[in-house]
Design an enzyme around this catalytic site. Sequence first.
Site: not given
Ligand code: NI
Length: 163
Positions: A46, A51, A93-94, A135-136, A139
């Site tokens: 995701g 991000q 998470c990236l 999670h997204e 963000h």
């Molecule tokens: Ni993330």
Amino acid sequence: MALRQIRYDGDDILRKKCKEVKNMNERIATLIDDMLDTMYDANGVGLAAPQVGILKRVVVIDVEYDEEEDSSIVMLNPEILAKDGEQTGDEGCLSLPGKVATVTRPNHVICRYQNEEMETIEIEAEGLLARAICHEIDHLEGVLYKDVADSPLRNAETQDSED
Ligand code: NI
């Protein structure tokens, strides 16, 4: 196809609240394509627009990637309408590469969003997809999983021998 620079924890942009997408245009369409490329390139499940430095309510998710079939989900303005159950597990998470922590999320959510045609969609999601959606969406509000984790961050590669 273009990759965008992923923003990492510590970058102020990850802490800002994102703005609604009111209509589809070339710029948003390109953003979506680039976000998908960037997510797959980084082996993520995701990615949210902040991000890659864009404060818009755009999310891409793919929790069951396979080369044969497109299983990506593009969500504009996603919101959770209902949630129930609980799941506790590791999350990454990236924007926090190489780290994981234990996070408790709802096991089942109903989510409403607009797709790339600006049609309103409602989906029910369970398990990993429910986790990814939560999670997204966090963000988009400037929240990182480490803020809501049950445990401190630890290195993803290291087997944790303690409980
Ligand atoms: Ni993330």
